[in-house]
Design an enzyme around this catalytic site. Structure first.
Site, PDB file in Angstrom:
ATOM      1  N   GLY A 361     127.973  76.214  43.627  1.00 59.73           N
ATOM      2  CA  GLY A 361     128.286  77.250  44.611  1.00 59.73           C
ATOM      3  C   GLY A 361     129.760  77.598  44.597  1.00 59.73           C
ATOM      4  O   GLY A 361     130.230  78.406  45.397  1.00 59.73           O
ATOM      5  N   GLY A 363     131.378  78.898  41.965  1.00 60.35           N
ATOM      6  CA  GLY A 363     131.735  79.956  41.029  1.00 60.35           C
ATOM      7  C   GLY A 363     132.012  79.452  39.628  1.00 60.35           C
ATOM      8  O   GLY A 363     132.744  80.078  38.865  1.00 60.35           O
ATOM      9  N   SER A 402     134.837  66.430  41.090  1.00 57.58           N
ATOM     10  CA  SER A 402     135.705  67.554  40.699  1.00 57.58           C
ATOM     11  C   SER A 402     135.722  67.717  39.185  1.00 57.58           C
ATOM     12  O   SER A 402     136.770  67.882  38.572  1.00 57.58           O
ATOM     13  CB  SER A 402     137.139  67.339  41.208  1.00 57.58           C
ATOM     14  N   LYS A 587     142.118  70.564  35.255  1.00 53.91           N
ATOM     15  CA  LYS A 587     141.457  69.515  36.020  1.00 53.91           C
ATOM     16  C   LYS A 587     140.652  70.180  37.135  1.00 53.91           C
ATOM     17  O   LYS A 587     140.722  71.390  37.311  1.00 53.91           O
ATOM     18  CB  LYS A 587     142.487  68.549  36.603  1.00 53.91           C
ATOM     19  N   GLY A 588     139.925  69.363  37.881  1.00 54.22           N
ATOM     20  CA  GLY A 588     139.055  69.916  38.918  1.00 54.22           C
ATOM     21  C   GLY A 588     139.755  70.046  40.259  1.00 54.22           C
ATOM     22  O   GLY A 588     140.730  69.360  40.538  1.00 54.22           O
ATOM     23  N   GLY A 590     137.597  70.644  43.258  1.00 49.55           N
ATOM     24  CA  GLY A 590     136.595  70.601  44.327  1.00 49.55           C
ATOM     25  C   GLY A 590     136.966  69.674  45.464  1.00 49.55           C
ATOM     26  O   GLY A 590     136.741  69.986  46.630  1.00 49.55           O
ATOM     27  N   GLU A 591     137.528  68.526  45.112  1.00 43.69           N
ATOM     28  CA  GLU A 591     137.761  67.509  46.128  1.00 43.69           C
ATOM     29  C   GLU A 591     139.195  67.424  46.654  1.00 43.69           C
ATOM     30  O   GLU A 591     139.393  67.184  47.852  1.00 43.69           O
ATOM     31  CB  GLU A 591     137.288  66.146  45.592  1.00 43.69           C
TER      32      GLU A 591
HETATM   33 MO1  MOS Z   1     131.053  64.474  44.581  1.00 41.51          MO
HETATM   34  S1  MOS Z   1     131.269  63.697  46.376  1.00 41.51           S
HETATM   35  O1  MOS Z   1     131.843  63.531  43.441  1.00 41.51           O
HETATM   36  O2  MOS Z   1     129.655  65.209  44.314  1.00 41.51           O
END
Ligand code: MOS
Length: 643
Positions: A361, A363, A402, A587-588, A590-591
């Site tokens: 989700g 993108g 991430s 790098k990621g 997300g987190e």
């Molecule tokens: Mo995540 S909390 O590494 O999906």
């Protein structure tokens, strides 16, 4: 049933109403046992899900002895629910001896493996489909038992079976971020050099789960020689925990970054200076170099925002006290192999990226299109991305940790590069040029001698044929530590009469290597900060203290943040490619943005009022109690001064 929501029976019917009516007819004889609900009690009684984990480097006792100031404090965090907008759900449909599973998942290939194992099937008999999903936050990494139950019911009914959690069920057994109790210690010399860090963490994991790295930030974030951490994972009669956006690091950063500000106050040092002074130039756990680290640049960019504290404080009045706080952050996010992608180039000069990954989700699909478009020198509207089906593409990595972009992006880039090489080889023959003089740019084949031809002049020769590029994710650099870094600052106003806190601004400065899609990256940061605001102030799973049943099953009881709670969010990404990490250097993200927010806010509250808040969520009651304590401390200081 060792906890509320544990599966005991399964029913399938033509309609949901019929299934619910049938489920009510299932008669169960319960024997009610005492519930173990308190994590400290569980640790005392030896009810643990994993052996207690200890870590020590250097000589912790000596580090404490060498210090000019030692600060010790207790912190706690609450149980949280993920609440993805799309709840856990699947549709299972058998096709002969094979099964199609449409499922909301963060990991198509892990799901395929888990379902095959649960059903005793070869993995190739399981097809997993997830083209779109409405969020996971870590709760949809693995295959819950509801999928195996739906598969079994589908087999017996000889019909497709759908199983989905209601919102109430999601808030009981959809997974949770475990609550913690923490005692942390920070010790430093007068100049701010850390001499010791210590933490004892008790995690309320529930009936099942794993021990998250709550000690990670204490071990990784600062160059401290003497560190000791102890982590307990309590097994309780409560629903199992699940990974939740930077599991462990969110909880551990909360205590570490709060206690560091207390230490700075004790030593009379500037909190930003304290963090700079203890910057880790190499991995403090094993001395490895970082593949890239621009945390000092993040700190430099934080300076003007931190400088604003004078002006922000000056806007305080009798009722509203204002202040600024900060917190640093580190997390993983380098991704890794294996992952594969294909790029198909047709005679019309359009490209399709094919890989069996999921888009959680965030993108990811768009980012993959951007990577392929750049490599092929064509515009984004000439690239399609086909994902989400284990039967229609190669293995792809998990969307967790991430890691989607740093794992998948390099595979897509290498597949596009493979297609590009094939185009240029054909062009070299066709136009009688040296291949090394040709490149792709602006939808054209461009020669170093100045000539250019539209891409379709070559791809058109294929007629019904296609150019097929193949790519894989290479290994991470050996002997190096790959991490993400950042710092956030919060500006708050605190009503000292009522304990109300208004967060007026969050500044999020992050270093995640090369940024692929700036708009998507900004959304990631905003989403992380907003989720962190919920964790800081309003979200709290409450359990009945006698039975352990969940009391906050609905969204009027479990309070997610709304748009009215969202402050100004300033996003600043360093955007320096990690030259040691893959062909992409990304790098990621997300987190990282959810990690430091709560501590930055608590530090801002202390800056504004002197109140020392130590438990999440921060309630008005806690603020008011902390204000009274701060006043008491102030009176004692004055009295001591007078004496
Ligand atoms: Mo995540 S909390 O590494 O999906």
């Amino acid at each position: 049933a060792p906890y509320e929501g544990a599966p005991v029976a399964a029913v399938a019917a033509e309609t949901l109403a019929q299934a619910e009516a049938a489920a009510r007819l299932v008669a169960i004889e319960w024997e009610v046992l005492d519930a173990l609900l308190d994590a400290d009690e569980a640790v005392e009684r030896g009810s643990l899900l994993a052996p207690t984990r200890t870590y020590e480097r250097g000589d912790y006792a000596r580090g404490l002895a060498e210090a000019d100031a030692v600060v010790e404090a207790d912190y706690s965090t609450q149980t949280l629910n993920h609440n993805p907008l799309e709840t856990h759900q699947c549709v299972c449909e058998w096709r002969g001896d094979a099964i199609d599973v449409y499922v909301s998942t963060q990991y198509i290939w892990g799901m395929r493996r888990d379902i095959a194992e649960a059903l005793g099937l070869p993995p190739d008999k399981v097809r997993v489909i997830c083209e779109f999903m409405g969020g996971g936050f870590g709760a949809k990494n693995g295959a819950g038992s509801y999928i195996a139950l739906a598969a079994e019911l589908a087999k017996r009914a000889r019909r497709p079976v759908r199983c989905r959690f209601s919102r109430r069920e999601e808030n009981v057994v959809g997974g949770n971020r475990n609550a913690t109790r923490q005692r942390v210690t920070a010790a430093a010399r007068a100049d701010g050099t850390l001499t010791a860090l210590g933490g004892e963490y008790t995690c309320a994991l529930g009936w099942d789960g794993w021990l998250p790295p709550t000690s990670g930030p204490m071990q990784l974030l600062y160059a401290c020689e003497n560190v000791r951490t102890v982590e307990h994972g309590a097994k309780l009669n409560l629903p199992p925990m699940a990974a939740f956006r930077a599991p462990g690091f969110v909880e551990g950063t909360w205590s570490l970054e709060c206690v560091l500000d207390k230490l700075a106050a004790e030593l009379g040092l500037d909190p930003l200076e304290l963090r700079k002074r203890n910057h880790a130039d190499v991995d403090p756990m094993d001395g490895r170099p970082f593949s890239s680290k621009n945390l000092l640049e993040c700190y430099r960019r934080a300076e003007p925002h931190w400088e604003r504290r004078h002006e922000v404080r000056a806007r305080s009045d009798e009722v509203w006290k204002r202040g600024v706080g900060m917190a640093s952050q580190s997390w993983y996010g380098g991704g890794g192999p294996p992952s594969y992608a294909w790029v198909r180039l047709g005679s019309d000069g359009r490209a399709t990226v094919v890989t069996a990954m999921q888009d959680i989700g965030t993108g990811t699909r768009t980012a993959m299109a951007m990577i392929a478009a750049e490599e092929l020198g064509i515009t984004l509207d000439r690239v399609d991305v086909q994902i989400g089906d284990s039967a229609r593409g190669p293995f792809a990595s998990i969307s967790g940790g991430s890691s989607t972009l740093p794992s998948m992006g390099p595979a897509v880039r290498s597949a596009a590069a493979d297609a590009r090489r094939q185009v240029l080889e054909l062009a070299a023959q066709r136009f009688e040029r040296e291949e090394s003089t040709l490149s792709l740019s602006g939808g054209n084949i461009v020669c170093a001698d100045g000539e250019r031809w539209p891409l379709e002049e070559i791809t058109g020769l294929l007629e019904n044929g296609q150019i097929l590029g193949k790519g894989s994710r290479g290994p991470n650099p050996t002997g190096m530590r790959v991490l993400t870094f950042g710092i956030q600052l919060a500006e708050v106003a605190v009503d000292v009469g009522t304990g109300e806190v208004r967060v007026e601004k969050i500044v999020a400065i992050h270093d995640v290597g090369r940024v692929i899609n700036p708009l998507g990256a900004r959304s990631q940061i905003e989403g992380g900060v907003i989720q962190a605001l919920g964790h800081t102030f309003s979200e709290h799973r409450l359990d009945d203290p006698h039975t352990g049943t969940v009391l906050t099953k609905t969204l009027d009881a479990y309070k997610l943040p709304t748009i009215a709670d969202v402050p100004e969010i300033v996003c600043d990404l360093v955007d320096e490619p990690d030259t040691h990490l893959t062909n992409l250097g990304s790098k990621g993200l997300g987190e990282p943005p959810i990690v430091p927010t709560a501590a930055a806010i608590a530090n801002a509250i202390r800056d504004a009022t002197g109140a020392d808040v130590t438990s999440l969520p921060i309630t008005r009651e806690e603020i008011l109690a902390a204000l009274r304590e701060a006043e008491q401390r102030g009176r004692e200081r004055v009295a001591a001064g007078a004496a």
